[in-house]
Scaffold this active site. Structure first.
Site, short mmCIF file in Angstrom:
data_model
loop_
_atom_site.label_atom_id
_atom_site.label_comp_id
_atom_site.label_asym_id
_atom_site.label_seq_id
_atom_site.Cartn_x
_atom_site.Cartn_y
_atom_site.Cartn_z
N CYS B 34 0.87 -1.27 -0.07
CA CYS B 34 -0.07 0.04 0.00
C CYS B 34 0.80 1.21 0.01
O CYS B 34 0.31 2.44 -0.16
CB CYS B 34 -0.71 0.08 1.33
SG CYS B 34 -1.73 -1.60 1.67
N CYS B 61 5.73 8.11 2.93
CA CYS B 61 6.10 9.24 2.27
C CYS B 61 6.42 10.24 3.41
O CYS B 61 6.22 9.91 4.54
CB CYS B 61 4.97 9.85 1.45
SG CYS B 61 3.55 9.97 2.24
N CYS B 105 -2.57 9.42 4.36
CA CYS B 105 -1.31 8.90 5.04
C CYS B 105 -1.31 9.28 6.71
O CYS B 105 -0.30 8.65 7.07
CB CYS B 105 -0.07 9.93 4.39
SG CYS B 105 -0.12 9.89 2.45
#
Lengths: 395, 207
Positions: B34, B61, B105
């Site tokens: 993912c 990220c 996120c």
């Protein structure tokens, strides 16, 4: 750090050559005229345009009248594909799943217009499978489209072999090539490869943004796609900037004055970058074809155990611009479709970094980039649960 | 798209990052496929039941790393009861916001903190292993962010119906076929629910 100090995303857009800027200036000022007849201003513009068309034509073994200026590569692709569709009316089209979005979105549009489209797979280096191409050809196949140099991994498609296959078909199959990444990076003679239509763009080769060209083989019928007054070109009617065309022609002259030397210089730089990265950073792998099968300006690697958006942002803090195939950095939050199509997994796609070099890239730029990337990789790996798990296994 | 200065600070210089030796509890959520995975480690003071020490590892990220960093700041020194109330919204607020497409996120780190606390409580006999039910599904759906606006799909009333029987999950999702984010949301639903062994099949219906 100045943004874009070291710019390694030249496949998107490259720095305007100073010579090209200079070549444009008269056409932005005293020579602002448009083509016309029986008046000296119009005739002067005609002469300039003819000279610029000749330069572009010569770079690809074409005739000047086969060159049509457009606002860029995407419009050139659209005029060619939609133009062919309008004249062909129906039939079967072949494209590959690793092609540039211009071709794939147009293929989807063609399907809506009633064309049947076959999507060829590619091998693990993103090369079209020629046997599959042969197998897909049918009596009603009318068009094959390809991206001469893959926009993600830089693989050069076997254009000569493709041409042989298309030529041996019983019926005429038009051959459209998107040469956005290939133009100025490899010899591209339209006659050697039997290309019917081909798109190129100026700002990928240090020309100005906003100008490109479509090559259309003489005798090829394209349905009119944009209707209006003919000023500069009959296919893209309406206005076009003569100044941008002047800059485009100058950029072409600079690259093609010694194409072999241009290619050699880029290849030397990209080999240097790849070797440096391999030496300094463990657990990386090249994506796409190695050696001479890839375009000379492209290095695409996957850095295992870390994610590309984070790497890109950290490099950016040092003034280095690169691209990543990470889903987190993409507009649609998807892993890169080319990498996934050539059998890479999500981690390899998320950790992929694409460096595209240019004439203005220096070895010092690359040394600095390798240094910073090695530091960043070490830092991000120290934070990564995947890398920590690997280290635990190794102990 | 721009990150706030706070996000950049926590991304470049994260707090409480690193593997913890001999933690009292830990949890790992997300998966490499993912694109993000977070591990949270806890040390708990058994006298006053506060989080004495906390650290994280992150594969992800910038916003993933920054959220994990801030969430450990928010939880450190708090009682387990107070830490249980920390959500992705708190993390986002503490980071001066996130671009809508990046909000998803931020969910993972908050989620991993909650799982680590839950793992601690289960291991120390403070609670039972929770039964899987319709509420579990709903709780998971509340963690799925619609990327265009950065809100979860339950708050946005995109979930019209949730059913669960014999391992079969049934969800009515009010997202149109032309919505460019529909596929992302569906993928996330699968990722969130397929980790439960109780889930055998997921059927999602659209208008």
């Amino acid at each position: 750090m100045k943004p874009g100090n070291i710019y390694l995303d030249n496949c998107v857009s490259s720095k305007l050559a100073p010579e090209a800027l200079e070549a444009m200036i008269p056409y932005f000022s005293e020579k602002f005229w448009y083509p016309g007849s029986f008046v000296s201003t119009g005739e002067s513009a005609n002469d300039s345009l003819a000279a610029f068309s000749s330069v572009i034509a010569a770079s690809m073994g074409a005739m000047p009248e086969e060159i049509h200026f457009t606002s860029g590569g995407t419009l050139a692709n659209n005029i060619a594909i939609k133009g062919l569709a309008a004249s062909l009316k129906r039939g079967h089209v072949i494209v590959s799943v690793v092609d540039y979005p211009d071709l794939l979105t147009n293929a989807a549009w063609l399907e809506k217009q009633g064309f049947e489209v076959s999507y060829l797979g590619a091998d693990k280096e993103a090369r079209i499978d020629l046997n599959k191409l042969k197998a897909e050809i049918r009596p009603d196949t009318v068009l094959f489209m390809t991206t001469a140099v893959n926009h993600v991994v830089g693989t050069i498609q076997p254009l000569k072999e493709i041409h042989e296959i298309l030529k041996s078909a019983a019926n005429k199959i038009f051959f459209h090539v998107d040469a956005g990444q290939a133009y100025g990076k490899m010899p591209l003679n339209v006659n050697d490869f039997g290309i019917d239509t081909m798109s190129v763009s100026a700002h990928k080769i240090h020309g100005p943004q906003g100008i490109g060209a479509l090559y259309v083989r003489k005798g090829t019928k394209l349905g009119q796609f944009i209707h209006g007054v003919k000023r500069v070109d009959g296919l893209q009617t309406g206005g076009l900037s003569i100044a941008l065309i002047a800059g485009f022609a100058k950029a072409v002259e600079l690259v093609f004055a010694d194409l072999d030397a241009s290619i050699r210089h880029l290849r030397e730089l990209s080999d240097y970058l790849l070797e440096g990265l391999k030496k300094r950073i463990p657990y990386i792998a090249l994506n796409g074809a190695p050696g001479l099968s890839r375009a000379p300006h492209n290095v695409n690697i996957s850095i295992d155990y870390i994610e590309g958006e984070a790497i890109t942002m950290m490099l950016d803090m040092h003034g280095i611009t690169v691209a990543t195939g990470s889903a987190c950095a993409s507009q649609g939050l998807k892993a890169n479709y080319v990498l996934m199509a050539i059998g890479k997994n999500h981690v390899q796609s998320h950790g992929s970094m694409k460096f595209t070099l240019s004439r203005y890239t220096t070895k010092e730029d690359l040394d600095f980039t390798i240094d910073k990337l090695a530091e960043i990789t070490e830092e991000l790996r120290s934070r990564s649960p995947l890398y920590n798990a690997l280290k635990k296994q190794e102990i | 798209m721009q990150y706030s200065q706070k996000v950049l600070d926590h991304f470049m210089h994260p707090h409480n990052v690193g593997k913890m030796e001999n933690p009292d509890a830990s949890a790992t959520e997300g998966s490499p496929s993912c694109g993000d995975q977070v591990t949270v480690y806890l040390k708990v003071n058994k006298d006053d039941m506060t989080i004495e020490d906390i650290s994280f590892l992150s594969y992800g990220c910038a916003s993933n790393i920054a959220t994990a960093s801030i969430i450990t700041d928010l939880a450190k020194g708090k009682s387990l009861e107070d830490a249980k109330k920390i959500t992705w919204r708190d993390a986002m607020e503490a980071l001066d916001g996130l671009p809508p497409v990046k909000v998803h996120c931020s969910v993972l780190a908050a989620d991993t903190l909650q799982t680590a606390i839950s793992n601690y409580e289960i291991a120390n006999g403070l609670k039972e292993v929770p039964n899987f039910s319709k509420d579990t599904i709903l709780d998971e759906l509340k963690k799925i962010i619609y990327p265009q606006v950065g809100e979860d799909i339950v708050s946005l009333k995109m979930v019209k119906y949730v059913g669960f029987s014999d391992g079969e999950v049934l969800i009515d999702l009010n997202i149109m076929s032309f919505d460019t984010w529909r596929e992302n949301v569906v993928e996330e639903i699968h990722e969130h629910l397929e980790k439960y062994p109780e889930v055998k099949n997921i059927q999602i219906n659209f208008p």
